[in-house]
Motif scaffolding. Structure first.
Motif, PDB file in Angstrom:
ATOM      1  N   TYR A  17      -3.959  -9.088  18.842  1.00  0.00           N
ATOM      2  CA  TYR A  17      -4.598  -8.127  19.380  1.00  0.00           C
ATOM      3  C   TYR A  17      -5.992  -8.116  19.070  1.00  0.00           C
ATOM      4  O   TYR A  17      -6.122  -7.398  17.906  1.00  0.00           O
ATOM      5  N   ASP A  18      -7.107  -7.970  19.759  1.00  0.00           N
ATOM      6  CA  ASP A  18      -8.628  -7.431  18.998  1.00  0.00           C
ATOM      7  C   ASP A  18      -9.348  -6.779  19.148  1.00  0.00           C
ATOM      8  O   ASP A  18     -10.315  -6.133  19.750  1.00  0.00           O
ATOM      9  N   GLY A  19      -8.843  -5.445  19.122  1.00  0.00           N
ATOM     10  CA  GLY A  19      -8.717  -4.375  18.882  1.00  0.00           C
ATOM     11  C   GLY A  19      -9.880  -3.502  19.975  1.00  0.00           C
ATOM     12  O   GLY A  19      -9.620  -3.838  21.788  1.00  0.00           O
ATOM     13  N   PRO A  20     -11.259  -3.006  19.567  1.00  0.00           N
ATOM     14  CA  PRO A  20     -12.509  -3.174  20.641  1.00  0.00           C
ATOM     15  C   PRO A  20     -12.855  -4.277  21.436  1.00  0.00           C
ATOM     16  O   PRO A  20     -14.062  -3.472  22.669  1.00  0.00           O
ATOM     17  N   ASN A  21     -12.331  -5.031  21.205  1.00  0.00           N
ATOM     18  CA  ASN A  21     -13.173  -6.844  21.806  1.00  0.00           C
ATOM     19  C   ASN A  21     -12.193  -6.968  22.747  1.00  0.00           C
ATOM     20  O   ASN A  21     -12.275  -8.040  23.618  1.00  0.00           O
ATOM     21  N   ASP A  22     -10.573  -6.218  23.198  1.00  0.00           N
ATOM     22  CA  ASP A  22     -10.157  -6.746  23.736  1.00  0.00           C
ATOM     23  C   ASP A  22      -8.926  -5.583  25.111  1.00  0.00           C
ATOM     24  O   ASP A  22      -8.232  -4.527  24.501  1.00  0.00           O
ATOM     25  N   PRO A  23      -9.045  -5.940  26.014  1.00  0.00           N
ATOM     26  CA  PRO A  23      -8.946  -5.014  27.382  1.00  0.00           C
ATOM     27  C   PRO A  23      -7.345  -4.754  27.091  1.00  0.00           C
ATOM     28  O   PRO A  23      -7.120  -3.985  27.216  1.00  0.00           O
ATOM     29  N   GLY A  24      -6.454  -5.495  26.350  1.00  0.00           N
ATOM     30  CA  GLY A  24      -5.149  -5.572  26.282  1.00  0.00           C
ATOM     31  C   GLY A  24      -4.856  -4.694  24.850  1.00  0.00           C
ATOM     32  O   GLY A  24      -3.639  -4.986  25.055  1.00  0.00           O
ATOM     33  N   SER A  25      -5.527  -4.619  24.380  1.00  0.00           N
ATOM     34  CA  SER A  25      -5.418  -4.322  22.906  1.00  0.00           C
ATOM     35  C   SER A  25      -5.410  -2.760  22.997  1.00  0.00           C
ATOM     36  O   SER A  25      -5.779  -2.055  23.607  1.00  0.00           O
ATOM     37  N   HIS A  26      -3.525  -1.986  21.939  1.00  0.00           N
ATOM     38  CA  HIS A  26      -3.570  -0.552  22.716  1.00  0.00           C
ATOM     39  C   HIS A  26      -4.844   0.212  22.133  1.00  0.00           C
ATOM     40  O   HIS A  26      -4.953   1.341  21.611  1.00  0.00           O
ATOM     41  N   ALA A  27      -5.667  -0.311  20.949  1.00  0.00           N
ATOM     42  CA  ALA A  27      -7.194   0.188  20.103  1.00  0.00           C
ATOM     43  C   ALA A  27      -8.457   0.059  20.748  1.00  0.00           C
ATOM     44  O   ALA A  27      -9.258   0.040  20.899  1.00  0.00           O
ATOM     45  N   TYR A  28      -7.955  -0.994  22.000  1.00  0.00           N
ATOM     46  CA  TYR A  28      -9.177  -0.744  23.331  1.00  0.00           C
ATOM     47  C   TYR A  28     -10.329   0.481  22.879  1.00  0.00           C
ATOM     48  O   TYR A  28     -11.489   0.508  23.263  1.00  0.00           O
ATOM     49  N   ARG A  29      -9.548   1.243  23.455  1.00  0.00           N
ATOM     50  CA  ARG A  29     -10.669   2.878  24.120  1.00  0.00           C
ATOM     51  C   ARG A  29     -10.195   3.428  22.168  1.00  0.00           C
ATOM     52  O   ARG A  29     -11.025   4.895  23.038  1.00  0.00           O
ATOM     53  N   GLY A  30     -10.339   3.325  21.267  1.00  0.00           N
ATOM     54  CA  GLY A  30     -10.280   3.627  19.645  1.00  0.00           C
ATOM     55  C   GLY A  30      -9.568   4.685  19.150  1.00  0.00           C
ATOM     56  O   GLY A  30      -7.801   3.837  20.168  1.00  0.00           O
ATOM     57  N   ARG A  31      -9.131   5.052  18.453  1.00  0.00           N
ATOM     58  CA  ARG A  31      -8.014   5.989  17.984  1.00  0.00           C
ATOM     59  C   ARG A  31      -7.861   6.549  17.941  1.00  0.00           C
ATOM     60  O   ARG A  31      -7.988   8.195  19.193  1.00  0.00           O
ATOM     61  N   THR A  32      -6.056   6.593  18.469  1.00  0.00           N
ATOM     62  CA  THR A  32      -5.365   8.108  18.887  1.00  0.00           C
ATOM     63  C   THR A  32      -3.982   7.920  17.756  1.00  0.00           C
ATOM     64  O   THR A  32      -3.744   7.443  16.591  1.00  0.00           O
ATOM     65  N   ALA A  33      -3.003   8.916  18.102  1.00  0.00           N
ATOM     66  CA  ALA A  33      -2.470   9.176  17.425  1.00  0.00           C
ATOM     67  C   ALA A  33      -0.991   7.507  17.335  1.00  0.00           C
ATOM     68  O   ALA A  33      -0.333   7.573  15.945  1.00  0.00           O
ATOM     69  N   ARG A  34      -0.946   7.373  18.444  1.00  0.00           N
ATOM     70  CA  ARG A  34      -0.369   6.210  18.014  1.00  0.00           C
ATOM     71  C   ARG A  34      -0.533   4.536  17.620  1.00  0.00           C
ATOM     72  O   ARG A  34       0.612   4.692  16.718  1.00  0.00           O
ATOM     73  N   ASN A  35      -1.752   4.459  17.624  1.00  0.00           N
ATOM     74  CA  ASN A  35      -2.638   3.754  17.125  1.00  0.00           C
ATOM     75  C   ASN A  35      -3.240   3.265  15.597  1.00  0.00           C
ATOM     76  O   ASN A  35      -3.756   2.338  15.331  1.00  0.00           O
ATOM     77  N   GLY A  36      -2.580   5.322  15.132  1.00  0.00           N
ATOM     78  CA  GLY A  36      -3.831   4.525  14.173  1.00  0.00           C
ATOM     79  C   GLY A  36      -3.312   3.881  13.255  1.00  0.00           C
ATOM     80  O   GLY A  36      -4.545   3.197  11.900  1.00  0.00           O
ATOM     81  N   VAL A  37      -1.977   3.301  12.900  1.00  0.00           N
ATOM     82  CA  VAL A  37      -1.881   2.775  11.743  1.00  0.00           C
ATOM     83  C   VAL A  37      -2.632   0.757  12.100  1.00  0.00           C
ATOM     84  O   VAL A  37      -3.024   0.649  11.241  1.00  0.00           O
ATOM     85  N   MET A  38      -3.232   0.525  13.097  1.00  0.00           N
ATOM     86  CA  MET A  38      -4.199  -0.472  13.533  1.00  0.00           C
ATOM     87  C   MET A  38      -5.472  -0.259  12.899  1.00  0.00           C
ATOM     88  O   MET A  38      -6.031  -1.459  12.370  1.00  0.00           O
ATOM     89  N   PHE A  39      -5.953   1.232  12.412  1.00  0.00           N
ATOM     90  CA  PHE A  39      -7.687   1.333  11.809  1.00  0.00           C
ATOM     91  C   PHE A  39      -6.792   1.053  10.623  1.00  0.00           C
ATOM     92  O   PHE A  39      -8.469   0.876   9.595  1.00  0.00           O
ATOM     93  N   GLY A  40      -5.716   0.889   9.355  1.00  0.00           N
ATOM     94  CA  GLY A  40      -5.382   0.862   8.411  1.00  0.00           C
ATOM     95  C   GLY A  40      -5.677  -0.458   7.801  1.00  0.00           C
ATOM     96  O   GLY A  40      -5.939  -1.486   8.703  1.00  0.00           O
ATOM     97  N   PRO A  41      -5.485  -0.283   6.634  1.00  0.00           N
ATOM     98  CA  PRO A  41      -5.569  -1.831   5.499  1.00  0.00           C
ATOM     99  C   PRO A  41      -4.594  -3.142   5.970  1.00  0.00           C
ATOM    100  O   PRO A  41      -3.661  -2.390   6.618  1.00  0.00           O
ATOM    101  N   PRO A  42      -5.101  -4.230   5.680  1.00  0.00           N
ATOM    102  CA  PRO A  42      -4.374  -5.473   6.339  1.00  0.00           C
ATOM    103  C   PRO A  42      -2.787  -4.905   5.655  1.00  0.00           C
ATOM    104  O   PRO A  42      -2.677  -4.652   4.753  1.00  0.00           O
ATOM    105  N   GLY A  43      -2.170  -6.072   6.643  1.00  0.00           N
ATOM    106  CA  GLY A  43      -0.698  -6.045   6.084  1.00  0.00           C
ATOM    107  C   GLY A  43       0.431  -5.143   6.122  1.00  0.00           C
ATOM    108  O   GLY A  43       1.416  -4.994   5.414  1.00  0.00           O
ATOM    109  N   HIS A  44       0.408  -4.233   6.556  1.00  0.00           N
ATOM    110  CA  HIS A  44       1.175  -2.884   7.388  1.00  0.00           C
ATOM    111  C   HIS A  44       1.929  -3.688   8.935  1.00  0.00           C
ATOM    112  O   HIS A  44       1.181  -4.522   9.221  1.00  0.00           O
ATOM    113  N   VAL A  45       2.386  -2.374   8.497  1.00  0.00           N
ATOM    114  CA  VAL A  45       2.999  -2.677  10.051  1.00  0.00           C
ATOM    115  C   VAL A  45       2.687  -1.392  11.215  1.00  0.00           C
ATOM    116  O   VAL A  45       2.769  -0.242  10.911  1.00  0.00           O
TER     117      VAL A  45
END
Length: 216
Positions: free
Chosen positions: A50-78
């Protein structure tokens, strides 16, 4: 002769790459879940990118929220999310910090600790079904939102860790449309971003998106 899996932890640099490089390279790697009852080790057999803002199927497609915040963090996190009011699903964040890409762990083979996984997956008809699908995988490993943000690359004690395992040869990797993704994100021509090990019995069946009907 089957090679002995490499139990060296994967470094953070492994995840600090484009998601479409990381996703197929996760096949054959090992995920270790440490619980108070003992460890469970899973060999990854199916994932989705899932490729963030480049991917309409991603939880992060429309930006950062309380739910998806970890996706914006450092790599290797869950990144763990709750879906359909019933199930948890587990992802591994990749790419540079701020990019919001991640790999959904869809299925795997329990190679150690199957007796613990069985206590959480009482409906499984065989051990091949213990982690056959993302919600089943999370259930078998006792993964919930309490593990959201866990660093799977730390050198210290951690409830989740990714090991090198045995990478899969490229000719054994298959790809196709993602399972259950609606709209443009489910277009298999534009986003053939589900990757799996050919002929592995633990891989989940493909299902196209079907809108959920509200109960009357």
């Amino acid at each position: 002769m089957i090679a002995t899996p490499d139990r060296t932890p994967l470094p953070r640099e492994f995840f600090d790459r484009p998601v479409l490089e990381v996703a197929p390279d996760l096949l054959g790697r090992m995920l270790v879940r440490t619980t108070p009852d003992g460890p469970i080790c899973l060999r990854l057999t199916e994932v989705e990118a899932y490729d963030g803002p480049n991917d309409p199927g991603s939880h992060a497609y429309r930006g950062r929220t309380a739910r998806n915040g970890v996706m914006f963090g450092p790599p290797g996190h869950v990144y763990v999310y709750f879906t359909y009011g019933m199930w948890f699903c587990m992802n591994l964040v990749c790419g540079p910090e701020g990019q919001s890409s991640a790999v959904l762990l869809r299925a795997g083979e329990i190679v150690e600790g199957a007796e613990l996984a069985r206590t959480r997956r009482l409906s499984a008809r065989s051990d091949k079904e213990l982690a056959k699908g993302p919600a089943r995988l999370a259930t078998a490993l006792a993964v919930d939102r309490a593990l959201d943000g866990t660093d799977a690359c730390t050198s210290g004690e951690t409830p989740l860790r990714i090991l090198a395992g045995t990478p899969v040869a490229s000719d054994q990797v298959r790809n196709g449309p993602r399972t259950g993704v609606a709209g443009d994100g489910g277009d298999g021509d534009a986003h053939p971003w589900r990757f799996w090990i050919a002929n592995d019995p633990t891989v989940s069946p493909y299902r196209a998106h079907a809108p959920r009907r509200r109960r009357s």
